[in-house]
Design a protein around this motif. Structure first.
Motif, PDB file in Angstrom:
ATOM      1  N   GLU A   1       4.508  -7.600  -0.820  1.00  0.00           N
ATOM      2  CA  GLU A   1       3.560  -6.507  -0.532  1.00  0.00           C
ATOM      3  C   GLU A   1       3.960  -5.187  -1.178  1.00  0.00           C
ATOM      4  O   GLU A   1       3.360  -4.153  -0.911  1.00  0.00           O
TER       5      GLU A   1
ATOM      6  N   ASP B   1       3.474  -3.812  -3.931  1.00  0.00           N
ATOM      7  CA  ASP B   1       2.453  -3.085  -4.681  1.00  0.00           C
ATOM      8  C   ASP B   1       1.400  -2.449  -3.771  1.00  0.00           C
ATOM      9  O   ASP B   1       0.586  -1.654  -4.223  1.00  0.00           O
ATOM     10  N   CYS B   2       1.419  -2.795  -2.506  1.00  0.00           N
ATOM     11  CA  CYS B   2       0.503  -2.235  -1.499  1.00  0.00           C
ATOM     12  C   CYS B   2      -0.966  -2.422  -1.866  1.00  0.00           C
ATOM     13  O   CYS B   2      -1.812  -1.594  -1.534  1.00  0.00           O
ATOM     14  N   GLU B   3      -1.255  -3.515  -2.532  1.00  0.00           N
ATOM     15  CA  GLU B   3      -2.639  -3.797  -2.913  1.00  0.00           C
ATOM     16  C   GLU B   3      -3.523  -3.937  -1.678  1.00  0.00           C
ATOM     17  O   GLU B   3      -4.694  -3.563  -1.688  1.00  0.00           O
ATOM     18  N   TYR B   4      -2.954  -4.488  -0.623  1.00  0.00           N
ATOM     19  CA  TYR B   4      -3.680  -4.647   0.637  1.00  0.00           C
ATOM     20  C   TYR B   4      -2.957  -3.837   1.716  1.00  0.00           C
ATOM     21  O   TYR B   4      -2.023  -4.326   2.345  1.00  0.00           O
TER      22      TYR B   4
ATOM     23  N   SER C   1       8.443  -9.499   2.547  1.00  0.00           N
ATOM     24  CA  SER C   1       8.137  -8.074   2.347  1.00  0.00           C
ATOM     25  C   SER C   1       7.935  -7.713   0.888  1.00  0.00           C
ATOM     26  O   SER C   1       7.071  -6.886   0.562  1.00  0.00           O
TER      27      SER C   1
ATOM     28  N   LEU D   1       7.928   0.235   0.518  1.00  0.00           N
ATOM     29  CA  LEU D   1       6.619  -0.033   1.124  1.00  0.00           C
ATOM     30  C   LEU D   1       6.012   1.243   1.689  1.00  0.00           C
ATOM     31  O   LEU D   1       4.830   1.529   1.463  1.00  0.00           O
TER      32      LEU D   1
ATOM     33  N   LEU E   1       2.786   2.860  -0.069  1.00  0.00           N
ATOM     34  CA  LEU E   1       1.589   2.830   0.764  1.00  0.00           C
ATOM     35  C   LEU E   1       0.944   4.207   0.855  1.00  0.00           C
ATOM     36  O   LEU E   1      -0.270   4.346   0.747  1.00  0.00           O
TER      37      LEU E   1
ATOM     38  N   CYS F   1       3.705  -5.811   7.259  1.00  0.00           N
ATOM     39  CA  CYS F   1       5.090  -6.094   6.837  1.00  0.00           C
ATOM     40  C   CYS F   1       6.060  -5.078   7.438  1.00  0.00           C
ATOM     41  O   CYS F   1       7.155  -5.436   7.870  1.00  0.00           O
TER      42      CYS F   1
ATOM     43  N   ASP G   1      -2.011  -5.401   5.081  1.00  0.00           N
ATOM     44  CA  ASP G   1      -0.881  -6.335   5.005  1.00  0.00           C
ATOM     45  C   ASP G   1       0.442  -5.604   4.864  1.00  0.00           C
ATOM     46  O   ASP G   1       1.455  -6.035   5.418  1.00  0.00           O
ATOM     47  N   THR G   2       0.437  -4.513   4.122  1.00  0.00           N
ATOM     48  CA  THR G   2       1.663  -3.729   3.944  1.00  0.00           C
ATOM     49  C   THR G   2       2.110  -3.149   5.280  1.00  0.00           C
ATOM     50  O   THR G   2       3.285  -3.220   5.634  1.00  0.00           O
TER      51      THR G   2
END
Length: 134
Positions: A101, A103-106, A98, A32, A36, A113, A109-110
């Protein structure tokens, strides 16, 4: 497995299954961070230090949180993990949350987490403190 332990600065011991699932959770949270920020370093401290020089001020609050919580997280991770289906299940639930998330698209949200990881792991381990040898 050892590369994740080195990155986090911990050594997990105890029940094989508990160590394995906690190792998976550490791996996901390492990913993550790296996904990110698109940065890789040998340790979490090196990553945070490097990022601190590159990110905007609002991100520095998040990095400060990580720096402040890291010693507490490490202290809790140094326990001898027991053979506990409830402990393993709790960690597996955190993996489920966890990994969604990864892919860290948001990014918001990442970060959430990662913050939850730093808060929940000590709580989870504390809830099984009777069976732990720290």
């Amino acid at each position: 497995m050892d590369k994740y332990f080195e990155w986090w600065g911990v050594t997990l011991t105890g029940n094989h299954k508990a160590v394995s699932v906690l190792s998976d959770l550490l791996d996901i949270n390492k990913a993550l961070f790296e996904n990110l920020y698109k940065v890789q370093e040998n340790t979490i401290e090196e990553l945070v230090d490097k990022l601190y020089e590159q990110v905007p001020d609002y991100e520095k609050l998040f990095l400060n949180f990580v720096n402040e919580q890291l010693p507490n997280l490490r202290r809790h991770l140094q326990c001898e993990l027991p053979s506990s289906p409830q402990l393993i299940s709790s960690i597996e639930y955190e993996i489920y949350i966890s990994s969604a998330e990864i892919d860290c698209e948001y990014p918001f949200d990442t970060r959430g987490c990662i913050i939850t990881f730093f808060q929940r792991v000590p709580e989870i381990i504390d809830s099984y403190e009777e069976g732990l040898s720290c």
